[in-house]
Design an enzyme around this catalytic site. Structure first.
Site, PDB file in Angstrom:
ATOM      1  N   ASN A  93       0.833  -1.204   0.000  1.00 28.50           N
ATOM      2  CA  ASN A  93       0.000   0.000   0.000  1.00 28.50           C
ATOM      3  C   ASN A  93       0.875   1.265   0.000  1.00 28.50           C
ATOM      4  O   ASN A  93       2.095   1.178   0.073  1.00 28.50           O
ATOM      5  CB  ASN A  93      -0.943  -0.035   1.208  1.00 28.50           C
ATOM      6  CG  ASN A  93      -2.287   0.581   0.883  1.00 28.50           C
ATOM      7  OD1 ASN A  93      -2.351   1.581   0.164  1.00 28.50           O
ATOM      8  ND2 ASN A  93      -3.356  -0.009   1.389  1.00 28.50           N
ATOM      9  N   HIS A 123      23.110   2.522  13.184  1.00 27.83           N
ATOM     10  CA  HIS A 123      24.268   3.345  13.570  1.00 27.83           C
ATOM     11  C   HIS A 123      24.762   2.891  14.934  1.00 27.83           C
ATOM     12  O   HIS A 123      23.991   2.336  15.715  1.00 27.83           O
ATOM     13  CB  HIS A 123      23.867   4.819  13.637  1.00 27.83           C
ATOM     14  CG  HIS A 123      23.344   5.353  12.343  1.00 27.83           C
ATOM     15  ND1 HIS A 123      24.160   5.676  11.292  1.00 27.83           N
ATOM     16  CD2 HIS A 123      22.087   5.602  11.930  1.00 27.83           C
ATOM     17  CE1 HIS A 123      23.428   6.103  10.283  1.00 27.83           C
ATOM     18  NE2 HIS A 123      22.167   6.058  10.639  1.00 27.83           N
ATOM     19  N   GLY A 150      -0.890  -1.243   8.846  1.00 35.04           N
ATOM     20  CA  GLY A 150      -0.406   0.106   8.561  1.00 35.04           C
ATOM     21  C   GLY A 150       0.596   0.585   9.606  1.00 35.04           C
ATOM     22  O   GLY A 150       0.448   0.334  10.797  1.00 35.04           O
ATOM     23  N   THR A 173      11.330  -5.536  16.555  1.00 32.62           N
ATOM     24  CA  THR A 173      12.761  -5.391  16.863  1.00 32.62           C
ATOM     25  C   THR A 173      13.497  -6.721  16.802  1.00 32.62           C
ATOM     26  O   THR A 173      14.733  -6.733  16.745  1.00 32.62           O
ATOM     27  CB  THR A 173      12.947  -4.788  18.268  1.00 32.62           C
ATOM     28  OG1 THR A 173      12.316  -5.654  19.223  1.00 32.62           O
ATOM     29  CG2 THR A 173      12.334  -3.401  18.366  1.00 32.62           C
ATOM     30  N   LYS A 174      12.757  -7.828  16.867  1.00 30.77           N
ATOM     31  CA  LYS A 174      13.371  -9.167  16.850  1.00 30.77           C
ATOM     32  C   LYS A 174      12.603 -10.053  15.888  1.00 30.77           C
ATOM     33  O   LYS A 174      11.438  -9.773  15.576  1.00 30.77           O
ATOM     34  CB  LYS A 174      13.344  -9.792  18.246  1.00 30.77           C
ATOM     35  CG  LYS A 174      14.189  -9.013  19.230  1.00 30.77           C
ATOM     36  CD  LYS A 174      14.200  -9.658  20.596  1.00 30.77           C
ATOM     37  CE  LYS A 174      15.119  -8.852  21.512  1.00 30.77           C
ATOM     38  NZ  LYS A 174      14.751  -8.921  22.899  1.00 30.77           N
ATOM     39  N   ARG A 188       5.056  -8.110  20.257  1.00 35.04           N
ATOM     40  CA  ARG A 188       5.005  -9.367  21.022  1.00 35.04           C
ATOM     41  C   ARG A 188       3.965 -10.285  20.379  1.00 35.04           C
ATOM     42  O   ARG A 188       2.902  -9.808  19.964  1.00 35.04           O
ATOM     43  CB  ARG A 188       4.581  -9.113  22.461  1.00 35.04           C
ATOM     44  CG  ARG A 188       5.433  -8.102  23.196  1.00 35.04           C
ATOM     45  CD  ARG A 188       6.640  -8.758  23.827  1.00 35.04           C
ATOM     46  NE  ARG A 188       7.337  -7.823  24.687  1.00 35.04           N
ATOM     47  CZ  ARG A 188       8.666  -7.690  24.742  1.00 35.04           C
ATOM     48  NH1 ARG A 188       9.446  -8.442  23.961  1.00 35.04           N
ATOM     49  NH2 ARG A 188       9.224  -6.829  25.560  1.00 35.04           N
TER      50      ARG A 188
HETATM   51  C1  LIG Z   1      -2.522  -4.407   3.015  1.00 35.42           C
HETATM   52  C2  LIG Z   1      -3.295  -3.349   3.642  1.00 35.42           C
HETATM   53  O1  LIG Z   1      -3.342  -2.287   3.092  1.00 35.42           O
HETATM   54  S1  LIG Z   1      -3.977  -3.612   5.120  1.00 35.42           S
HETATM   55  C3  LIG Z   1      -4.936  -2.148   5.444  1.00 35.42           C
HETATM   56  C4  LIG Z   1      -4.544  -1.536   6.699  1.00 35.42           C
HETATM   57  N1  LIG Z   1      -5.176  -2.249   7.794  1.00 35.42           N
HETATM   58  C5  LIG Z   1      -4.533  -2.415   8.938  1.00 35.42           C
HETATM   59  O2  LIG Z   1      -3.413  -1.943   9.124  1.00 35.42           O
HETATM   60  C6  LIG Z   1      -5.242  -3.189   9.972  1.00 35.42           C
HETATM   61  C7  LIG Z   1      -4.269  -4.029  10.815  1.00 35.42           C
HETATM   62  N2  LIG Z   1      -5.023  -4.857  11.715  1.00 35.42           N
HETATM   63  C8  LIG Z   1      -4.747  -4.964  13.029  1.00 35.42           C
HETATM   64  O3  LIG Z   1      -3.829  -4.319  13.574  1.00 35.42           O
HETATM   65  C9  LIG Z   1      -5.657  -5.919  13.793  1.00 35.42           C
HETATM   66  O4  LIG Z   1      -5.919  -5.376  15.078  1.00 35.42           O
HETATM   67  C10 LIG Z   1      -5.100  -7.354  13.915  1.00 35.42           C
HETATM   68  C11 LIG Z   1      -4.987  -7.968  12.535  1.00 35.42           C
HETATM   69  C12 LIG Z   1      -3.737  -7.372  14.607  1.00 35.42           C
HETATM   70  C13 LIG Z   1      -6.129  -8.122  14.745  1.00 35.42           C
HETATM   71  O5  LIG Z   1      -5.705  -9.440  14.945  1.00 35.42           O
HETATM   72  P1  LIG Z   1      -6.539 -10.452  15.873  1.00 35.42           P
HETATM   73  O6  LIG Z   1      -5.748 -11.695  16.048  1.00 35.42           O
HETATM   74  O7  LIG Z   1      -7.917 -10.544  15.330  1.00 35.42           O
HETATM   75  O8  LIG Z   1      -6.460  -9.695  17.253  1.00 35.42           O
HETATM   76  P2  LIG Z   1      -7.630  -9.225  18.227  1.00 35.42           P
HETATM   77  O9  LIG Z   1      -8.435  -8.167  17.532  1.00 35.42           O
HETATM   78  O10 LIG Z   1      -8.334 -10.432  18.759  1.00 35.42           O
HETATM   79  O11 LIG Z   1      -6.773  -8.543  19.367  1.00 35.42           O
HETATM   80  C14 LIG Z   1      -5.955  -9.268  20.250  1.00 35.42           C
HETATM   81  C15 LIG Z   1      -5.386  -8.295  21.256  1.00 35.42           C
HETATM   82  O12 LIG Z   1      -4.419  -7.464  20.596  1.00 35.42           O
HETATM   83  C16 LIG Z   1      -4.801  -6.080  20.673  1.00 35.42           C
HETATM   84  N3  LIG Z   1      -4.488  -5.472  19.403  1.00 35.42           N
HETATM   85  C17 LIG Z   1      -5.030  -5.737  18.196  1.00 35.42           C
HETATM   86  N4  LIG Z   1      -4.449  -4.994  17.249  1.00 35.42           N
HETATM   87  C18 LIG Z   1      -3.500  -4.267  17.860  1.00 35.42           C
HETATM   88  C19 LIG Z   1      -2.575  -3.322  17.380  1.00 35.42           C
HETATM   89  N5  LIG Z   1      -2.495  -3.001  16.093  1.00 35.42           N
HETATM   90  N6  LIG Z   1      -1.719  -2.770  18.293  1.00 35.42           N
HETATM   91  C20 LIG Z   1      -1.788  -3.105  19.603  1.00 35.42           C
HETATM   92  N7  LIG Z   1      -2.670  -3.990  20.099  1.00 35.42           N
HETATM   93  C21 LIG Z   1      -3.515  -4.564  19.234  1.00 35.42           C
HETATM   94  C22 LIG Z   1      -6.307  -6.115  20.929  1.00 35.42           C
HETATM   95  O13 LIG Z   1      -6.737  -4.917  21.550  1.00 35.42           O
HETATM   96  C23 LIG Z   1      -6.431  -7.323  21.803  1.00 35.42           C
HETATM   97  O14 LIG Z   1      -5.999  -6.980  23.095  1.00 35.42           O
HETATM   98  P3  LIG Z   1      -6.781  -7.594  24.389  1.00 35.42           P
HETATM   99  O15 LIG Z   1      -6.589  -9.090  24.306  1.00 35.42           O
HETATM  100  O16 LIG Z   1      -6.104  -6.952  25.540  1.00 35.42           O
HETATM  101  O17 LIG Z   1      -8.218  -7.201  24.219  1.00 35.42           O
END
Ligand SMILES: CC(=O)SCCNC(=O)CCNC(=O)[C@H](O)C(C)(C)COP(=O)(O)OP(=O)(O)OC[C@H]1O[C@@H](n2cnc3c(N)ncnc32)[C@H](O)[C@@H]1OP(=O)(O)O
Length: 193
Positions: A93, A123, A150, A173-174, A188
């Site tokens: 994207n 660095h 994203g 980082t890992k 994590r």
């Molecule tokens: C190719 C493209 O263009 S993609 C378009 C852009 N789209 C994106 O960037 C969307 C990215 N999607 C995400 O970040 C989603 O949250 C995913 C894919 C990580 C969700 O994955 P799932 O396995 O369904 O996770 P789920 O929603 O069950 O969340 C699990 C835990 O992680 C947390 N979590 C989910 N996403 C994030 C995130 N990005 N950062 C930090 N914590 C997160 C949730 O709050 C949840 O925490 P909890 O257990 O304390 O409630």
């Protein structure tokens, strides 16, 4: 005046860079290649906006590898382009920043969200050598069918395994294994897939 860190090393900075060793980024060949990359990335962006049929060939010229049916939404920012390899059917994207001083390998069928940063250069943490502009670079590898949300930042030397998903905004980082979901800063693993 920078200390001469390379008094006993006859190689050019570019040769040190390609070997993965410390170097200083003022090599004339590197500057020429960086300018070439800047010109081609800009031309790719402009050709895409103009819906020019030649846009893809500019990307092919810029990159080390562009797999079949892989697509990169412009703008794209690279250091050299020639060290960036994108596998077939991968979708990138807007606004990928791929600092490809060392090799960046993106597998087949990956999806990269907007604003992803793949950063191979590093660095020294020590203030003196860093002030003297030393750097090095470590390769980054994404397996097949990896999804980076994203804004994900991948640090130098990291490998991410097949099918793994990295949540939006994570800083990796890992290494991450295959078949997991990872989120956060630092990233994590939160579950297996
Ligand atoms: C190719 C493209 O263009 S993609 C378009 C852009 N789209 C994106 O960037 C969307 C990215 N999607 C995400 O970040 C989603 O949250 C995913 C894919 C990580 C969700 O994955 P799932 O396995 O369904 O996770 P789920 O929603 O069950 O969340 C699990 C835990 O992680 C947390 N979590 C989910 N996403 C994030 C995130 N990005 N950062 C930090 N914590 C997160 C949730 O709050 C949840 O925490 P909890 O257990 O304390 O409630």
């Amino acid at each position: 005046m920078a200390q001469d860190y390379f008094a006993d090393d006859p190689r050019t900075n570019r040769e040190r860079m390609l070997a993965g060793d410390l170097y200083i980024a003022d090599d004339p060949e590197n500057a020429r290649l960086a300018q070439r990359a800047l010109r081609l990335a800009d031309a790719y962006h402009r050709a895409s906006v103009a819906d020019d049929a030649g846009a893809r060939s500019l990307l092919v010229e810029l990159l080390g590898t562009l797999g079949e049916d892989a697509y990169v939404k412009p703008p794209l920012f690279v250091d050299y382009g020639e060290n960036l390899h994108i596998g077939p059917r991968t979708f990138v994207n807007y606004n990928l920043t791929a600092l490809d001083v060392a090799t960046i390998t993106i597998g087949a069928d990956c999806q990269l969200g907007p604003g992803v940063q793949l950063l191979t250069p590093t660095h020294p943490v020590e203030p003196g050598p860093r002030r003297d502009k030393l750097e090095a670079a470590l390769p980054i590898v994404l397996g097949d069918n990896v999804w980076l949300g994203g804004g994900v930042i991948v640090c130098p030397g990291v490998t991410i395994g097949d099918n793994t998903v990295v949540g939006a905004g994570a800083v990796v980082t890992k290494d991450l294994p295959a078949n997991v979901v990872a989120v956060g800063n630092p990233a994590r693993v939160v579950r297996e897939i």
